[in-house]
Design a protein around this motif. Structure first.
Motif, PDB file in Angstrom:
ATOM      1  N   ARG A 164      -0.769  -5.714   1.551  1.00  0.00           N
ATOM      2  CA  ARG A 164      -0.669  -6.481   0.028  1.00  0.00           C
ATOM      3  C   ARG A 164      -1.174  -8.086   0.260  1.00  0.00           C
ATOM      4  O   ARG A 164      -1.350  -8.666  -0.708  1.00  0.00           O
ATOM      5  CB  ARG A 164       0.564  -6.545  -0.336  1.00  0.00           C
ATOM      6  CG  ARG A 164       1.063  -5.125  -1.020  1.00  0.00           C
ATOM      7  CD  ARG A 164       2.391  -5.034  -1.716  1.00  0.00           C
ATOM      8  NE  ARG A 164       2.724  -3.663  -2.096  1.00  0.00           N
ATOM      9  CZ  ARG A 164       4.053  -3.542  -2.777  1.00  0.00           C
ATOM     10  NH1 ARG A 164       4.789  -4.514  -3.128  1.00  0.00           N
ATOM     11  NH2 ARG A 164       4.263  -2.310  -3.252  1.00  0.00           N
ATOM     12  N   ARG A 165      -1.573  -8.315   1.530  1.00  0.00           N
ATOM     13  CA  ARG A 165      -2.103  -9.825   1.779  1.00  0.00           C
ATOM     14  C   ARG A 165      -3.369  -9.708   1.321  1.00  0.00           C
ATOM     15  O   ARG A 165      -4.149  -8.946   1.223  1.00  0.00           O
ATOM     16  CB  ARG A 165      -1.814 -10.273   3.166  1.00  0.00           C
ATOM     17  CG  ARG A 165      -0.427 -10.231   3.690  1.00  0.00           C
ATOM     18  CD  ARG A 165      -0.176 -11.006   4.946  1.00  0.00           C
ATOM     19  NE  ARG A 165       1.062 -11.224   5.490  1.00  0.00           N
ATOM     20  CZ  ARG A 165       1.521 -12.270   6.006  1.00  0.00           C
ATOM     21  NH1 ARG A 165       0.634 -13.062   6.571  1.00  0.00           N
ATOM     22  NH2 ARG A 165       2.820 -12.096   6.582  1.00  0.00           N
ATOM     23  N   PRO A 166      -3.873 -11.192   0.801  1.00  0.00           N
ATOM     24  CA  PRO A 166      -5.127 -11.355   0.297  1.00  0.00           C
ATOM     25  C   PRO A 166      -5.842 -11.314   1.571  1.00  0.00           C
ATOM     26  O   PRO A 166      -5.532 -11.676   2.767  1.00  0.00           O
ATOM     27  CB  PRO A 166      -5.164 -12.553  -0.348  1.00  0.00           C
ATOM     28  CG  PRO A 166      -3.801 -13.460   0.321  1.00  0.00           C
ATOM     29  CD  PRO A 166      -2.874 -12.270   0.175  1.00  0.00           C
ATOM     30  N   ARG A 167      -7.163 -10.859   1.495  1.00  0.00           N
ATOM     31  CA  ARG A 167      -8.231 -10.658   2.636  1.00  0.00           C
ATOM     32  C   ARG A 167      -9.400 -10.586   2.000  1.00  0.00           C
ATOM     33  O   ARG A 167      -9.808 -10.230   0.716  1.00  0.00           O
ATOM     34  CB  ARG A 167      -7.876  -9.478   3.414  1.00  0.00           C
ATOM     35  CG  ARG A 167      -7.783  -8.274   2.660  1.00  0.00           C
ATOM     36  CD  ARG A 167      -7.227  -7.143   3.901  1.00  0.00           C
ATOM     37  NE  ARG A 167      -7.421  -5.690   3.303  1.00  0.00           N
ATOM     38  CZ  ARG A 167      -6.276  -5.084   2.662  1.00  0.00           C
ATOM     39  NH1 ARG A 167      -5.232  -5.808   2.481  1.00  0.00           N
ATOM     40  NH2 ARG A 167      -6.617  -3.819   2.229  1.00  0.00           N
ATOM     41  N   HIS A 168     -10.398 -10.816   3.149  1.00  0.00           N
ATOM     42  CA  HIS A 168     -11.946 -10.518   2.405  1.00  0.00           C
ATOM     43  C   HIS A 168     -12.689  -9.864   3.539  1.00  0.00           C
ATOM     44  O   HIS A 168     -12.199 -10.240   4.748  1.00  0.00           O
ATOM     45  CB  HIS A 168     -12.326 -11.645   1.788  1.00  0.00           C
ATOM     46  CG  HIS A 168     -12.807 -12.774   2.888  1.00  0.00           C
ATOM     47  ND1 HIS A 168     -13.621 -12.952   3.845  1.00  0.00           N
ATOM     48  CD2 HIS A 168     -11.792 -14.113   3.072  1.00  0.00           C
ATOM     49  CE1 HIS A 168     -13.598 -14.176   4.670  1.00  0.00           C
ATOM     50  NE2 HIS A 168     -12.329 -14.762   4.029  1.00  0.00           N
TER      51      HIS A 168
END
Length: 285
Positions: A164-168
């Protein structure tokens, strides 16, 4: 032309290129300029660079077809690695995390699992210092804080429960993602180093001679040799090998088990205090 001021490796950078790094204030330590200049010439397939350590300047003339992200990656992963050793730094292929003032550096070739290893430490209450690249101030043997992100494969993200952590996506390594992660902002002297390999989870301390060659194999030589910079690299790695405990650990697929074995083996007196401070729920995850 807009000048971008960034902070990286405890240096203040003034750059004609936006490097997407935390902002910096104060005196500039290193200037990165667009176009031709003076100094050591580094010819790349993607352009040319001139390194002038005495003036504290990098001049870069990129290929016009490169986009902003390509230019950014070349500066961070090629030009700085060639310039920093000429300014009194040594570059190692590794990651590091800190807890309670104790710093653990993890070295390994690409794809061995050092980022996952340090991410597992972060899941247990540690703080990232730098991922994938360790910059050592040779004079003080201190590790400098790196880019505030960590790059992980999708399976590692799932294993750590970080889905659920933001990432790209990492555009250069399909299937890998960059996750923003706050770094310890202070230079830290390592308490120990681990060199990773694949195996059954065993960990043992290396002799100073073994440690030296292991660190050497995980350091970055210059593309354009500098006798002074190479001498500094050998001297610094020799000091680290003699002054610090260096271990070799063979990894199993069980991430948290690898971490437990390492924390039990490395500097037991120091680590016992640290482990008591880590929440029991995190230790037992």
């Amino acid at each position: 032309m807009t000048i971008h001021h960034h902070s990286l490796y405890s240096l203040n950078l003034a750059s004609d290129f936006d490097l997407g790094l935390p902002p910096a204030r104060g005196k500039t330590d290193l200037r990165i300029c667009r176009g031709a200049g003076h100094g050591v010439i580094l010819r790349l397939a993607t352009g040319q660079a001139w390194l002038d350590p005495e003036a504290g300047m990098i001049h870069f003339q990129p290929d016009p077809q490169l986009d902003a992200e390509d230019v950014r990656q070349i500066i961070l992963n090629v030009l700085l690695l060639e310039m920093l050793p000429r300014l009194g730094y040594v570059c190692l292929h590794g990651s590091a995390a800190t807890y309670g003032g104790y710093t653990l550096a993890v070295l390994a070739p690409q794809g061995t699992g050092k980022s996952t290893y340090v991410a597992a430490l972060a899941s247990r209450g540690w703080q990232l210092l730098s991922d994938d690249l360790l910059i050592i101030k040779a004079e003080r043997l201190t590790l400098q804080p790196g880019i505030p992100q960590i790059r992980l494969w999708q399976d590692s993200i799932e294993t750590l429960g970080w889905h659920r952590r933001p990432r790209h996506p990492d555009r250069y390594r399909p299937g890998k993602f960059a996750l923003p992660l706050q770094t310890d902002p202070h230079p830290r002297r390592p308490g120990a180093m681990i060199v990773l390999e694949r195996g059954n989870g065993e960990i043992r301390r290396l002799s100073p001679a073994e440690a030296f060659f292991s660190l050497l194999n995980n350091s970055f030589p210059l593309q354009i040799p500098s006798r002074q910079a190479e001498a500094l690299r050998f001297q610094t790695l020799s000091r680290l090998s003699c002054d610090l405990p260096v271990y070799r650990q063979s990894l199993t697929p069980r991430i948290q088990e690898n971490i437990r074995r390492a924390l039990d083996a490395i500097a037991p007196a120091s680590m016992a205090t640290i482990q008591k401070e880590i929440p029991r729920q995190a230790r037992d995850s």
